[in-house]
Design a protein around this motif. Sequence first.
Motif, PDB file in Angstrom:
ATOM      1  N   PHE A   1       0.831  -1.201   0.000  1.00 24.10           N
ATOM      2  CA  PHE A   1       0.000   0.000   0.000  1.00 24.10           C
ATOM      3  C   PHE A   1       0.868   1.254   0.000  1.00 24.10           C
ATOM      4  O   PHE A   1       0.588   2.226  -0.694  1.00 24.10           O
ATOM      5  CB  PHE A   1      -0.954  -0.023   1.206  1.00 24.10           C
ATOM      6  CG  PHE A   1      -1.809   1.203   1.290  1.00 24.10           C
ATOM      7  CD1 PHE A   1      -2.843   1.406   0.403  1.00 24.10           C
ATOM      8  CD2 PHE A   1      -1.558   2.164   2.258  1.00 24.10           C
ATOM      9  CE1 PHE A   1      -3.626   2.538   0.479  1.00 24.10           C
ATOM     10  CE2 PHE A   1      -2.340   3.299   2.331  1.00 24.10           C
ATOM     11  CZ  PHE A   1      -3.378   3.483   1.448  1.00 24.10           C
TER      12      PHE A   1
ATOM     13  N   LEU B   1       2.245   2.003  -3.490  1.00 22.21           N
ATOM     14  CA  LEU B   1       1.254   2.608  -4.382  1.00 22.21           C
ATOM     15  C   LEU B   1       1.031   4.085  -4.062  1.00 22.21           C
ATOM     16  O   LEU B   1       0.897   4.912  -4.960  1.00 22.21           O
ATOM     17  CB  LEU B   1      -0.067   1.845  -4.304  1.00 22.21           C
ATOM     18  CG  LEU B   1      -0.083   0.455  -4.930  1.00 22.21           C
ATOM     19  CD1 LEU B   1      -1.431  -0.218  -4.695  1.00 22.21           C
ATOM     20  CD2 LEU B   1       0.207   0.542  -6.410  1.00 22.21           C
ATOM     21  N   VAL B   2       1.022   4.428  -2.769  1.00 21.44           N
ATOM     22  CA  VAL B   2       0.842   5.834  -2.386  1.00 21.44           C
ATOM     23  C   VAL B   2       2.031   6.664  -2.864  1.00 21.44           C
ATOM     24  O   VAL B   2       1.873   7.764  -3.417  1.00 21.44           O
ATOM     25  CB  VAL B   2       0.639   5.952  -0.861  1.00 21.44           C
ATOM     26  CG1 VAL B   2       0.692   7.401  -0.417  1.00 21.44           C
ATOM     27  CG2 VAL B   2      -0.667   5.314  -0.447  1.00 21.44           C
TER      28      VAL B   2
END
Length: 125
Positions: free
Chosen positions: A2, A5-6
């Motif tokens: 995650f 992706l950020v």
Amino acid sequence: MFLFLVVAMVVVVAAVTLAVVGGGDDSGGALPEAAPQHLVDPLPASRPVGRADIEALRLPLAARGYRMADVDDVLGRVGAELAERDARIAELEAALAGVQAREVGGTGLFKDGPRTDAPGEEPQS
């Protein structure tokens, strides 16, 4: 995952922002000024406007549609020419009505003069 992706999204957004604003050149970070479009082929001033002139007319675009000054100029010219043509048509129709009235009620009915014989008699020669 995650977090990756950020970080990737932040990098993409920053790259797009720098590309749009122009972060690397000496322009001060502003978008380049676009030259305003002007009416390239205006309506002819030396003759009346015809159908082909109106069909060939292409008004320049502005930020929100068309340039108001160019549209106002074109509509004013077309309106003035339509008013002039309407006045000319009315003038010609009045002249035609006058000619027709003279032919019907004037001397056009009795070119040889009035008849002197009675309705049942044969004309005298």
